[in-house]
Design an enzyme around this catalytic site. Structure first.
Site, PDB file in Angstrom:
ATOM      1  N   CYS A  67     -57.529 -33.144 -31.316  1.00  0.00           N
ATOM      2  CA  CYS A  67     -58.539 -32.109 -31.088  1.00  0.00           C
ATOM      3  C   CYS A  67     -57.997 -31.167 -30.029  1.00  0.00           C
ATOM      4  O   CYS A  67     -57.887 -31.526 -28.855  1.00  0.00           O
ATOM      5  CB  CYS A  67     -59.862 -32.725 -30.649  1.00  0.00           C
ATOM      6  SG  CYS A  67     -61.161 -31.487 -30.388  1.00  0.00           S
ATOM      7  N   HIS A 144     -55.256 -30.184 -42.291  1.00  0.00           N
ATOM      8  CA  HIS A 144     -55.972 -28.923 -42.487  1.00  0.00           C
ATOM      9  C   HIS A 144     -55.597 -28.287 -43.819  1.00  0.00           C
ATOM     10  O   HIS A 144     -54.422 -28.275 -44.201  1.00  0.00           O
ATOM     11  CB  HIS A 144     -55.643 -27.933 -41.366  1.00  0.00           C
ATOM     12  CG  HIS A 144     -56.266 -28.286 -40.060  1.00  0.00           C
ATOM     13  ND1 HIS A 144     -57.473 -27.769 -39.641  1.00  0.00           N
ATOM     14  CD2 HIS A 144     -55.865 -29.130 -39.088  1.00  0.00           C
ATOM     15  CE1 HIS A 144     -57.778 -28.277 -38.458  1.00  0.00           C
ATOM     16  NE2 HIS A 144     -56.815 -29.103 -38.099  1.00  0.00           N
ATOM     17  N   GLU A 193     -65.239 -28.602 -39.916  1.00  0.00           N
ATOM     18  CA  GLU A 193     -64.478 -29.689 -39.311  1.00  0.00           C
ATOM     19  C   GLU A 193     -64.924 -31.019 -39.897  1.00  0.00           C
ATOM     20  O   GLU A 193     -66.131 -31.323 -39.918  1.00  0.00           O
ATOM     21  CB  GLU A 193     -64.680 -29.679 -37.792  1.00  0.00           C
ATOM     22  CG  GLU A 193     -63.691 -30.501 -37.034  1.00  0.00           C
ATOM     23  CD  GLU A 193     -63.678 -30.157 -35.550  1.00  0.00           C
ATOM     24  OE1 GLU A 193     -62.992 -30.889 -34.815  1.00  0.00           O
ATOM     25  OE2 GLU A 193     -64.347 -29.192 -35.138  1.00  0.00           O
ATOM     26  N   CYS A 202     -62.292 -24.520 -33.308  1.00  0.00           N
ATOM     27  CA  CYS A 202     -61.473 -25.685 -33.645  1.00  0.00           C
ATOM     28  C   CYS A 202     -60.046 -25.348 -33.241  1.00  0.00           C
ATOM     29  O   CYS A 202     -59.406 -24.497 -33.871  1.00  0.00           O
ATOM     30  CB  CYS A 202     -61.568 -26.000 -35.134  1.00  0.00           C
ATOM     31  SG  CYS A 202     -60.523 -27.391 -35.652  1.00  0.00           S
ATOM     32  N   GLY A 205     -57.495 -26.262 -35.858  1.00  0.00           N
ATOM     33  CA  GLY A 205     -57.650 -25.322 -36.966  1.00  0.00           C
ATOM     34  C   GLY A 205     -56.990 -23.986 -36.669  1.00  0.00           C
ATOM     35  O   GLY A 205     -56.342 -23.383 -37.536  1.00  0.00           O
TER      36      GLY A 205
END
Length: 262
Positions: A67, A144, A193, A202, A205
């Site tokens: 994260c 992703h 997410e 994110c 991301g």
């Protein structure tokens, strides 16, 4: 704490052990009506090889590998440069005024590193869901799928996000990114997410999307990525590691009774 509105509860067990965090406890703590509420629960623990380990639980109780926004928050909390362990591999944290720069490591593009259920070209995947087609896939510590569209705001991500996240093509589920070119070396991004849903920001991301856009020749490094919660700056050169910089904020400190959530 939060990074661009992507919010966390951070539990520090580096020096004093805490009761075991289980998916049901994480889920109960994450309920915004009956718990504390968060997008992710961040647990800091001792680690044999690095300064400490960061573990991450989504609000649905699932544990994930990485994260980026949480990493910036932890950098701010720790207060000095450090390399830490995560489920997605070691990352280096560098606190800055009001935030941090994080070395997220190298992106991975092989189909089995994403992972996908079967081999395919991750540069332009021959799959689609309604009007979202031919995504790129990148693993930046977590998986992703990135779609470049005319207008990211026009995509019904609240409906298509969970459909793509849980598609059997992605055995570990996937984060869903929709982005469009907003200007020279500037992307606008929205993210569904996995395990948390629509999010204001994110970090992984933003990293994955910037890397995908650089590979496609849409932008050059560094890239400004605008999310609903604000901007991140992503720098990456092919063969190198990803550098992400942006803000992080401590919102409040408090206590709770573990027995209320066990």
């Amino acid at each position: 704490m939060h990074g661009l509105g992507n919010d966390f509860v951070v539990l520090d067990a580096r020096e004093a052990a805490l009761p075991k965090v289980t998916p049901p406890i994480a889920r109960a703590l994450g309920d915004r009506r009956t718990g504390i509420g968060f997008d992710q629960l961040v647990l800091l623990e001792p680690d044999a090889e690095h300064a400490f380990r960061m573990r991450i639980f989504n609000s649905d109780g699932s544990e994930v590998e990485a994260c980026g926004n949480a990493a910036r928050a932890v950098a701010l909390l720790h207060g000095e440069p450090v390399t830490i362990a995560t489920g997605g591999g070691p990352i280096a944290l560098q606190p800055m005024d009001g935030g941090a720069e994080v070395d997220m490591g190298q992106p991975r593009f092989d189909w089995d590193a994403i992972p996908l259920a079967y081999p395919m070209d991750t540069f332009a995947m021959p799959v689609g869901w309604e009007n979202l087609e031919s995504p790129m896939a990148v693993n930046v510590g977590n998986p992703h799928a990135i779609f470049f569209v005319e207008d990211a705001d026009a995509v019904a991500l609240d409906r298509l996000g969970p459909l793509i996240e849980n598609d059997p093509l992605f055995p570990e589920r996937v984060n869903v990114n929709v982005a469009h070119l907003a200007g020279p070396d500037h992307l606008k991004l929205r993210v569904w997410e996995r395990g948390a849903g629509l999010t204001r920001a994110c970090g992984t991301g933003a990293c994955a999307t910037a890397v995908a856009a650089i590979r496609k020749g849409l932008v050059s490094s560094p890239v400004r990525v605008t999310l609903p919660g604000g901007d991140l700056v992503i720098a990456w050169q092919p063969g190198g590691t990803i550098l992400m910089s942006g803000p992080a904020t401590e919102s409040f400190r408090g206590t709770f009774d573990w027995d209320d959530y066990a």
